[in-house]
Write a protein that holds these residues in place. Sequence first.
Motif: not given
Length: 380
Positions: A35-45, A135-142
């Motif tokens: 899931f993480s890879g697909l979300i990010k490869i959708n927007d590699p820039v 940009d699908a899920i925003k997580l805080k650093p911790w």
Amino acid sequence: MTTPTLAHSTTRKSPSWPRIIAQVARFIVALIFTFSGLIKINDPVGTEIKFGEYFEVFAEDLPAMAGFFHGLMPYALILSVFFCAAEVVLGVALLFSYRMRTTAWTLLALIVFFTFLTFYSAYFNKVTDCGCFGDAIKLKPWTSFGKDVFLLVLILIIIWQRKTFRKAQTGVLVLLAALASIGIGWYAIQHLPPIDLLPYAVGKNIPAQMLPSEPLRYSYILEKDGKEYELDKYPTDTTYHFKEMILLNEAAKPKITDYRIWNEEGDLTQETFKGANLFLIIKNATDINQASMPAIRRLLSGVGGKGVSAMILTSLGDDEINDFRHEYQLSVPVYKADATVLKTIVRSNPGLWLIKDGVVQGKWHHNDTPEAEEVIKLVK
């Protein structure tokens, strides 16, 4: 005389608890990585931009290695595609138990790398959005760090029990996952992300997203007589000492907080929400796609006087953008915006963005520059 035969009953052993836990861990890790890879490869820039932020931070914090990190900057997009595709491939390989030894140890190396990045972000308050899920899920650093520690534990369990997984000949599926993920990344770079998860996507109402979805509610951490209190309303008692204010409904925060447009006359943000406006977005003049400029020039001149106001939106200095306008013979007004906002609006340089009454009507990569008639039709 017949000799009676004994019936042999075979009982299947129940899987042990470590094996059951490892199977659950395998599915969780596989799904999260895929899931993480697909979300990010959708927007590699977008991931490229995040890599750039990390390189800048490391170059600043480790000045002895600044040259190394700055040297990586031109390869940020290649690294983005590689890491995003690797997440998809490893997730699929793990899901189908393909080459478990290689897959598990590679996953461990990757999650150790990610855990270091998220810890560094959280502890030193650097790159506060790691981009773990694009940009699908925003997580805080911790939270990001905790997620990576959780995955690290699961991967260690998988390595421990890797010999108990049934081997599968699914190399074709893994190869297809690699080709598909690289193909999606290539398409997103040459055009735009297939699924636009940004707040400036087509159909989004920009002024509405600049407001909270509901009134923001806070609690207040205060101290009095050596004791700490959390109150829903700020007290009138002046003997309380303020320590911290906590937002209770985080999800209600505005989706857009940094959109601002200006020129030498002042702030023109609200003016951009009136009527139909076609923006030519210029992020920088060094890597501009020159081959796209003739079609863009025809578009800007073609919409003139037909209900669409054409303009340039840039973060460049006055001299640089004036030289750019002169070189490409662009007789349209220039407005300024923050460089980060421009990167968020459109993932190409140049790019085109059309809004009408604050609502996004169109967005184009420079490889897909539309005809003037198409733009005019969208705002009628």
